[in-house]
Design an enzyme around this catalytic site. Sequence first.
Site, PDB file in Angstrom:
ATOM      1  N   LYS A  40      -8.241  -9.325  -4.168  1.00 17.20           N
ATOM      2  CA  LYS A  40      -7.036  -8.520  -4.389  1.00 17.20           C
ATOM      3  C   LYS A  40      -6.135  -9.201  -5.402  1.00 17.20           C
ATOM      4  O   LYS A  40      -5.795 -10.370  -5.246  1.00 17.20           O
ATOM      5  CB  LYS A  40      -6.277  -8.300  -3.077  1.00 17.20           C
ATOM      6  CG  LYS A  40      -5.041  -7.414  -3.255  1.00 17.20           C
ATOM      7  CD  LYS A  40      -4.393  -7.062  -1.944  1.00 17.20           C
ATOM      8  CE  LYS A  40      -3.383  -8.069  -1.460  1.00 17.20           C
ATOM      9  NZ  LYS A  40      -2.093  -8.064  -2.168  1.00 17.20           N
ATOM     10  N   ASP A  66      -3.506  -4.252  -6.586  1.00 18.53           N
ATOM     11  CA  ASP A  66      -2.396  -3.937  -5.673  1.00 18.53           C
ATOM     12  C   ASP A  66      -1.090  -3.928  -6.460  1.00 18.53           C
ATOM     13  O   ASP A  66      -0.291  -4.857  -6.376  1.00 18.53           O
ATOM     14  CB  ASP A  66      -2.395  -5.010  -4.564  1.00 18.53           C
ATOM     15  CG  ASP A  66      -1.277  -4.830  -3.553  1.00 18.53           C
ATOM     16  OD1 ASP A  66      -0.661  -3.756  -3.515  1.00 18.53           O
ATOM     17  OD2 ASP A  66      -1.031  -5.784  -2.791  1.00 18.53           O
ATOM     18  N   LYS A  68       0.941  -0.987  -6.547  1.00 19.79           N
ATOM     19  CA  LYS A  68       1.838  -0.044  -5.866  1.00 19.79           C
ATOM     20  C   LYS A  68       2.617   0.828  -6.851  1.00 19.79           C
ATOM     21  O   LYS A  68       3.858   0.822  -6.887  1.00 19.79           O
ATOM     22  CB  LYS A  68       2.830  -0.794  -4.964  1.00 19.79           C
ATOM     23  CG  LYS A  68       2.148  -1.635  -3.888  1.00 19.79           C
ATOM     24  CD  LYS A  68       3.167  -2.298  -2.972  1.00 19.79           C
ATOM     25  CE  LYS A  68       2.544  -3.150  -1.894  1.00 19.79           C
ATOM     26  NZ  LYS A  68       1.900  -4.387  -2.390  1.00 19.79           N
ATOM     27  N   ASP A  71       6.234   6.170 -10.012  1.00 22.30           N
ATOM     28  CA  ASP A  71       6.940   6.569 -11.227  1.00 22.30           C
ATOM     29  C   ASP A  71       6.738   8.073 -11.400  1.00 22.30           C
ATOM     30  O   ASP A  71       6.188   8.727 -10.514  1.00 22.30           O
ATOM     31  CB  ASP A  71       6.391   5.764 -12.428  1.00 22.30           C
ATOM     32  CG  ASP A  71       7.436   5.569 -13.531  1.00 22.30           C
ATOM     33  OD1 ASP A  71       8.127   6.557 -13.867  1.00 22.30           O
ATOM     34  OD2 ASP A  71       7.557   4.446 -14.051  1.00 22.30           O
ATOM     35  N   THR A 130       6.145  -2.703   5.266  1.00 20.74           N
ATOM     36  CA  THR A 130       6.395  -3.288   6.594  1.00 20.74           C
ATOM     37  C   THR A 130       7.650  -4.144   6.615  1.00 20.74           C
ATOM     38  O   THR A 130       8.117  -4.543   7.672  1.00 20.74           O
ATOM     39  CB  THR A 130       5.181  -4.139   7.068  1.00 20.74           C
ATOM     40  OG1 THR A 130       4.815  -4.996   5.993  1.00 20.74           O
ATOM     41  CG2 THR A 130       4.024  -3.264   7.446  1.00 20.74           C
ATOM     42  N   ARG A 224      -3.648 -16.249   3.114  1.00 18.70           N
ATOM     43  CA  ARG A 224      -3.539 -17.681   3.376  1.00 18.70           C
ATOM     44  C   ARG A 224      -4.576 -18.300   4.322  1.00 18.70           C
ATOM     45  O   ARG A 224      -4.963 -19.453   4.102  1.00 18.70           O
ATOM     46  CB  ARG A 224      -2.113 -18.007   3.838  1.00 18.70           C
ATOM     47  CG  ARG A 224      -1.130 -17.912   2.666  1.00 18.70           C
ATOM     48  CD  ARG A 224       0.296 -17.768   3.109  1.00 18.70           C
ATOM     49  NE  ARG A 224       0.546 -16.452   3.684  1.00 18.70           N
ATOM     50  CZ  ARG A 224       1.730 -16.044   4.109  1.00 18.70           C
ATOM     51  NH1 ARG A 224       2.768 -16.858   4.031  1.00 18.70           N
ATOM     52  NH2 ARG A 224       1.877 -14.841   4.609  1.00 18.70           N
TER      53      ARG A 224
HETATM   54  O1  C5P Z   1      -1.423 -14.675   3.310  1.00 18.43           O
HETATM   55  P1  C5P Z   1      -1.496 -13.381   4.031  1.00 18.43           P
HETATM   56  O2  C5P Z   1      -2.818 -13.149   4.759  1.00 18.43           O
HETATM   57  O3  C5P Z   1      -0.307 -13.117   4.912  1.00 18.43           O
HETATM   58  O4  C5P Z   1      -1.470 -12.312   2.831  1.00 18.43           O
HETATM   59  C1  C5P Z   1      -1.392 -10.940   3.045  1.00 18.43           C
HETATM   60  C2  C5P Z   1      -1.462 -10.192   1.754  1.00 18.43           C
HETATM   61  O5  C5P Z   1      -1.244  -8.817   2.058  1.00 18.43           O
HETATM   62  C3  C5P Z   1      -0.421 -10.563   0.705  1.00 18.43           C
HETATM   63  O6  C5P Z   1      -1.002 -10.335  -0.588  1.00 18.43           O
HETATM   64  C4  C5P Z   1       0.701  -9.591   0.963  1.00 18.43           C
HETATM   65  O7  C5P Z   1       1.449  -9.308  -0.183  1.00 18.43           O
HETATM   66  C5  C5P Z   1      -0.080  -8.352   1.398  1.00 18.43           C
HETATM   67  N1  C5P Z   1       0.680  -7.436   2.242  1.00 18.43           N
HETATM   68  C6  C5P Z   1       1.239  -7.808   3.454  1.00 18.43           C
HETATM   69  N2  C5P Z   1       1.939  -6.913   4.201  1.00 18.43           N
HETATM   70  C7  C5P Z   1       2.095  -5.660   3.778  1.00 18.43           C
HETATM   71  C8  C5P Z   1       1.536  -5.249   2.570  1.00 18.43           C
HETATM   72  C9  C5P Z   1       0.832  -6.188   1.818  1.00 18.43           C
HETATM   73  O8  C5P Z   1       1.087  -8.948   3.880  1.00 18.43           O
HETATM   74  N3  C5P Z   1       2.721  -4.799   4.519  1.00 18.43           N
END
Ligand code: C5P
Length: 248
Positions: A40, A66, A68, A71, A130, A224
């Site tokens: 991603k 990603d 988003k 427009d 979220t 992460r």
């Molecule tokens: O590191 P982690 O597993 O928390 O990363 C989650 C990924 O999903 C990040 O790229 C974050 O921007 C994305 N994301 C999120 N929550 C959302 C939408 C996207 O954590 N509601």
Amino acid sequence: MPDERISAAAKRVFIALDFPSAQEALKLAEKVAPLGVGLKMGLELFTSEGPALARDLAGRGDLFLDLKYHDIPATVGRSVAAATRLGVAVMNLHTSGGEAMVRAAVEARDATAQETGATPPGLIGVTVLTSLDGDDLRAVWGDSADPNASAHAVRLAERSQAWGLDGVVASAKEAEAIRAACGPEFLIVTPGIRPAGADVGDQKRVLTPAAAIRTGASHLVIGRPVTRADDPHAACAAILNELAEALA
Ligand code: C5P
């Protein structure tokens, strides 16, 4: 675990390359892409490194772009056409951009894929971020806005489907209701995934990979727990094993 089960599990995972530079993103991609997972690319990496890196990553695995989009319909349509030409596998846009914008995106995706002979990328909607709660929705849309952010997200998922999108990004909190409302084929891509015992970081509500699939997610976004692991390849392989067992 047979290899084909691991490959099937890998097709449901996107590793979030949340890095500021191509060098760091490619280093991680080299470690995990051979497992068959998707990658991603978000706003930070795209803004820093641009379409050349997107094209490179799309050649290493399924790429979820990603960005988003939100427009006017003509601008989103042309952007979706450009992303389709990059060879991405999935991209997203805000369903709250409205029906004309969403339909322009679907039309541009289909026309461009036909013109290039490429497989049309999946187009998925962002419903309610979220990071927003009922108070935020009222502050933005006025006092008549639905204070229940989850109900709002499910309604926007239904609109996404009616307007031609292939799925939505949704938190695990809403995945079950969206699955019930939108049926078995609809893509539900869920972030906030943590294997048992992993550091939660800034995520407020997390599920294990297996639990997210049971809740109704079709695909998982994992950052992460893999990207910051001492051994990202091993961390990713362990997640795929867990997922393959849950899918069996
Ligand atoms: O590191 P982690 O597993 O928390 O990363 C989650 C990924 O999903 C990040 O790229 C974050 O921007 C994305 N994301 C999120 N929550 C959302 C939408 C996207 O954590 N509601």
